[in-house]
Scaffold this motif. Sequence first.
Motif, PDB file in Angstrom:
ATOM      1  N   HIS A 141     -42.657   5.373  20.398  1.00  0.00           N
ATOM      2  CA  HIS A 141     -41.859   6.497  19.939  1.00  0.00           C
ATOM      3  C   HIS A 141     -41.351   6.233  18.521  1.00  0.00           C
ATOM      4  O   HIS A 141     -41.236   5.081  18.105  1.00  0.00           O
ATOM      5  N   PRO A 142     -41.045   7.285  17.759  1.00  0.00           N
ATOM      6  CA  PRO A 142     -40.575   7.082  16.388  1.00  0.00           C
ATOM      7  C   PRO A 142     -39.175   6.482  16.321  1.00  0.00           C
ATOM      8  O   PRO A 142     -38.348   6.680  17.223  1.00  0.00           O
ATOM      9  N   PHE A 143     -38.933   5.755  15.231  1.00  0.00           N
ATOM     10  CA  PHE A 143     -37.646   5.103  14.981  1.00  0.00           C
ATOM     11  C   PHE A 143     -37.243   5.414  13.546  1.00  0.00           C
ATOM     12  O   PHE A 143     -38.042   5.243  12.625  1.00  0.00           O
ATOM     13  N   VAL A 144     -36.003   5.864  13.347  1.00  0.00           N
ATOM     14  CA  VAL A 144     -35.555   6.275  12.012  1.00  0.00           C
ATOM     15  C   VAL A 144     -34.161   5.726  11.725  1.00  0.00           C
ATOM     16  O   VAL A 144     -33.281   5.764  12.585  1.00  0.00           O
ATOM     17  N   ASP A 145     -33.979   5.223  10.502  1.00  0.00           N
ATOM     18  CA  ASP A 145     -32.646   4.938   9.970  1.00  0.00           C
ATOM     19  C   ASP A 145     -32.460   5.839   8.750  1.00  0.00           C
ATOM     20  O   ASP A 145     -33.093   5.623   7.718  1.00  0.00           O
ATOM     21  N   ASP A 167     -40.594  16.977  12.924  1.00  0.00           N
ATOM     22  CA  ASP A 167     -41.198  17.739  14.012  1.00  0.00           C
ATOM     23  C   ASP A 167     -41.481  16.842  15.216  1.00  0.00           C
ATOM     24  O   ASP A 167     -41.932  17.321  16.264  1.00  0.00           O
ATOM     25  N   LYS A 168     -41.235  15.545  15.051  1.00  0.00           N
ATOM     26  CA  LYS A 168     -41.509  14.596  16.128  1.00  0.00           C
ATOM     27  C   LYS A 168     -40.443  14.717  17.208  1.00  0.00           C
ATOM     28  O   LYS A 168     -39.353  15.241  16.980  1.00  0.00           O
ATOM     29  N   GLU A 169     -40.766  14.199  18.384  1.00  0.00           N
ATOM     30  CA  GLU A 169     -39.838  14.280  19.509  1.00  0.00           C
ATOM     31  C   GLU A 169     -39.631  12.914  20.145  1.00  0.00           C
ATOM     32  O   GLU A 169     -40.425  11.991  19.962  1.00  0.00           O
ATOM     33  N   TYR A 170     -38.549  12.821  20.910  1.00  0.00           N
ATOM     34  CA  TYR A 170     -38.227  11.652  21.727  1.00  0.00           C
ATOM     35  C   TYR A 170     -38.138  10.358  20.907  1.00  0.00           C
ATOM     36  O   TYR A 170     -38.523   9.293  21.361  1.00  0.00           O
ATOM     37  N   GLY A 171     -37.617  10.484  19.705  1.00  0.00           N
ATOM     38  CA  GLY A 171     -37.424   9.315  18.868  1.00  0.00           C
ATOM     39  C   GLY A 171     -36.007   8.768  18.997  1.00  0.00           C
ATOM     40  O   GLY A 171     -35.169   9.269  19.756  1.00  0.00           O
ATOM     41  N   VAL A 172     -35.765   7.711  18.211  1.00  0.00           N
ATOM     42  CA  VAL A 172     -34.450   7.066  18.186  1.00  0.00           C
ATOM     43  C   VAL A 172     -33.983   6.963  16.743  1.00  0.00           C
ATOM     44  O   VAL A 172     -34.751   6.590  15.855  1.00  0.00           O
ATOM     45  N   ILE A 173     -32.732   7.320  16.514  1.00  0.00           N
ATOM     46  CA  ILE A 173     -32.102   7.178  15.199  1.00  0.00           C
ATOM     47  C   ILE A 173     -30.993   6.150  15.313  1.00  0.00           C
ATOM     48  O   ILE A 173     -30.137   6.243  16.201  1.00  0.00           O
ATOM     49  N   VAL A 174     -31.029   5.151  14.443  1.00  0.00           N
ATOM     50  CA  VAL A 174     -29.955   4.156  14.368  1.00  0.00           C
ATOM     51  C   VAL A 174     -29.429   4.168  12.945  1.00  0.00           C
ATOM     52  O   VAL A 174     -30.203   4.074  11.995  1.00  0.00           O
ATOM     53  N   ALA A 175     -28.108   4.289  12.799  1.00  0.00           N
ATOM     54  CA  ALA A 175     -27.532   4.395  11.464  1.00  0.00           C
ATOM     55  C   ALA A 175     -26.245   3.575  11.346  1.00  0.00           C
ATOM     56  O   ALA A 175     -25.442   3.537  12.283  1.00  0.00           O
ATOM     57  N   SER A 201     -32.456  10.331  20.595  1.00  0.00           N
ATOM     58  CA  SER A 201     -31.219   9.605  20.865  1.00  0.00           C
ATOM     59  C   SER A 201     -30.692   9.061  19.547  1.00  0.00           C
ATOM     60  O   SER A 201     -31.462   8.545  18.734  1.00  0.00           O
ATOM     61  N   LYS A 202     -29.384   9.201  19.345  1.00  0.00           N
ATOM     62  CA  LYS A 202     -28.775   8.787  18.084  1.00  0.00           C
ATOM     63  C   LYS A 202     -27.705   7.725  18.356  1.00  0.00           C
ATOM     64  O   LYS A 202     -26.901   7.868  19.281  1.00  0.00           O
ATOM     65  N   TYR A 203     -27.716   6.674  17.530  1.00  0.00           N
ATOM     66  CA  TYR A 203     -26.771   5.562  17.666  1.00  0.00           C
ATOM     67  C   TYR A 203     -26.174   5.297  16.279  1.00  0.00           C
ATOM     68  O   TYR A 203     -26.883   4.878  15.367  1.00  0.00           O
TER      69      TYR A 203
END
Length: 387
Positions: free
Chosen positions: A196-200, A298-306, A338-340
Amino acid sequence: MKEQTFNLVATCASGLEALVGKELRDLGIECQVENGRARFKGNLTTIATANLWLRTADRIKIVVGEFDAYTFDELFEKVKALSWEDLLPLDAEFPVSGKSIKSKLYSVPDCQAITKKAIVERLRSYYHRPTTVPLAETGALFPVEVALLKDHVMVTLDTTGPSLFKRGYRLEKGGAPLKENLAAALVLLTNWRKDHPFVDPVCGSGTICIEAALIGHNIAPGFNREFLCETWDWADAAIFEKVRTDADNAADYDIELDISGYDINGKMIEIAKANAEEIGLGDTITFKQQAVKDFTTDKEYGVIVANPPYGERLGETETVQRLYKEMGTVLRPLKTWSKYILTSDLQFESFYGAKATKKRKLYNGALRTDLFQYWGTRPPRTKEKAE
């Protein structure tokens, strides 16, 4: 030197103890979690493995001895009774640090001096050295700590050297960098899956993204550095070589990961790219200059950590609160993500515009922070999985 079994502790920041314990158990090492540390037993291979693989710990220490002490004479005799000759060669350099909390022996300098004197006397007796000649201390470094808590004394020997958060890849850092072991903890506390995608979205020097990539590729966090105990004459170099070889074989360099980092500061993006290149993950992570308010996907079910700025400095509060509002505007609609978000601002939820699913107290250095967690919807189960 014959193979020894040691009593060991992995120290860590408050709030990360359970993660350190899980990491040890995942390595096949049984442990007991306590405030600020996890206790375990093992040999030199265990020490090498823990130093190389633990992502969220600070140090691996040998517990030389533990006892209660209410007088300086008692401290001296009990330190002297420990088998220092099994650990320290005659020429060992062994500075003694200390701390004392809620103990009758509250003078830390006195505790350090008495501990040092006791070790010197033990080594002089064992190595048959006259009291008139000081020990040379020209050899390898063996940092000793005497720590008192409520009159209970723990005397330890540091095997790590520079803290485990110093992975060796950070060429440059920003103004308020996140330690690598806390960054790894933030990733491990999420529900991120490697497919799944991961973004900061506020990546700074890229630490969170790099730690996610190390986890995704199953790369040992300590593979790019050495440890203090490797300079000790009784630490078999072949053991460390084998542990490193096994770690290299365990890494999955072929898995494709979708990890992205963004920052409004172009200079920080260049630093992030350089740090990722330094550790060989330049092709794994996409870094791009972009403001939070411009983030779309446009992606789905990823995680954002910031780990956004906290607004601790005078005059920054309004800017930071505006950033939190922008984060809410951009991230709230991403229902499957999901966002953290880590911040010391207890009013974060009101600016973000939504109450967190869960909050977790963590310490960023000495600063109390909260990890605000917003859980996304789960991916639909496939028919095969349902059956």
